[in-house]
Design a protein around this motif. Structure first.
Motif, mmCIF file in Angstrom:
data_model
loop_
_atom_site.group_PDB
_atom_site.id
_atom_site.type_symbol
_atom_site.label_atom_id
_atom_site.label_comp_id
_atom_site.label_asym_id
_atom_site.label_seq_id
_atom_site.Cartn_x
_atom_site.Cartn_y
_atom_site.Cartn_z
ATOM 1 N N ARG A 84 0.845 -1.195 0.000
ATOM 2 C CA ARG A 84 0.000 0.000 0.000
ATOM 3 C C ARG A 84 0.874 1.237 0.000
ATOM 4 O O ARG A 84 1.819 1.352 0.779
ATOM 5 N N VAL A 85 0.524 2.169 -0.890
ATOM 6 C CA VAL A 85 1.200 3.453 -0.980
ATOM 7 C C VAL A 85 0.168 4.531 -0.695
ATOM 8 O O VAL A 85 -0.886 4.565 -1.326
ATOM 9 N N ILE A 86 0.473 5.376 0.264
ATOM 10 C CA ILE A 86 -0.393 6.513 0.563
ATOM 11 C C ILE A 86 0.393 7.758 0.227
ATOM 12 O O ILE A 86 1.552 7.913 0.625
ATOM 13 N N THR A 87 -0.243 8.657 -0.523
ATOM 14 C CA THR A 87 0.429 9.882 -0.917
ATOM 15 C C THR A 87 -0.579 11.020 -0.996
ATOM 16 O O THR A 87 -1.763 10.805 -1.214
ATOM 17 N N GLY A 88 -0.091 12.213 -0.804
ATOM 18 C CA GLY A 88 -0.943 13.384 -0.920
ATOM 19 C C GLY A 88 -0.258 14.620 -0.392
ATOM 20 O O GLY A 88 0.715 14.543 0.349
ATOM 21 N N VAL A 89 -0.792 15.752 -0.761
ATOM 22 C CA VAL A 89 -0.187 17.003 -0.336
ATOM 23 C C VAL A 89 -0.555 17.361 1.093
ATOM 24 O O VAL A 89 0.050 18.238 1.694
ATOM 25 N N THR A 90 -1.557 16.694 1.655
ATOM 26 C CA THR A 90 -2.016 17.051 2.993
ATOM 27 C C THR A 90 -1.537 16.107 4.080
ATOM 28 O O THR A 90 -1.950 16.219 5.220
ATOM 29 N N MET A 91 -0.683 15.135 3.736
ATOM 30 C CA MET A 91 -0.215 14.195 4.756
ATOM 31 C C MET A 91 1.116 13.586 4.353
ATOM 32 O O MET A 91 1.551 13.712 3.218
#
Length: 174
Positions: A84-91
């Motif tokens: 699982r890859v989690i990415t984002g500008v808010t975290m």
């Protein structure tokens, strides 16, 4: 080394950035989209709950995409493996690789040299082959592209633009 490469997921950045600034992408070996949805408690076709999930059939398994990055149960990897890859500008970004319900390797894609889990070095050969900076900090976009390539390489599941263009199985979880 397999066929996964960071450049092989450049198209995906453009697609997900159209939809959300926060995304969770989970590669699961050997499961159909319906079985993957079942394991996380999502009823295929039911989009009435809070967190939407799209499950795409890829080569070698399923890729789940969610735009709220809720934790997914480790039971998703029972009898198989997932990344699982989690990415984002808010975290903060995150990579986790699990086998048979156990977190084997996890790290922040910006700092791939700082790994945890039951066997933090299990993916080290793949990480080296992909060119992950194991002694320093990776840059932003490259680190996430490398994490997607590592997820594909570790699980043997690939998502192509053709898979992504196909109608996914959708559902939702709380």
């Amino acid at each position: 080394m397999g066929s996964a490469s960071p450049m092989g997921y450049a198209w995906f950045f453009e697609e997900y950035q159209k939809e959300s600034d926060l995304i969770g992408v989970t590669f699961v070996r050997g499961l159909s989209p319906e079985e993957a949805c079942h394991r996380i408690g999502a009823t295929p076709g039911d989009t009435s709950r809070e967190v939407g999930i799209a499950a795409y059939a890829g080569d070698g398994g399923t890729v789940l995409i969610d735009y709220h990055c809720q934790p997914l149960p480790e039971t998703l990897s029972q009898g198989t493996e997932m990344a699982r890859v989690i990415t984002g500008v808010t975290m903060d970004e995150h990579f986790v690789y699990s086998v048979d319900g156990v977190v084997v390797t996890e790290f922040e894609p910006f700092f791939p040299g700082d790994r945890n889990g039951s066997d933090p070095d299990r993916l080290l050969a793949h990480m080296r082959e992909l060119g992950m900076p194991l002694d320093g900090e990776a840059d932003g976009r490259t680190s996430i592209a490398l994490a997607f390539a590592l997820a594909a390489e570790a699980t043997g599941v690939t998502l192509t633009p053709a898979h992504y263009a196909a109608e996914p199985v959708v559902g939702s979880i709380d």
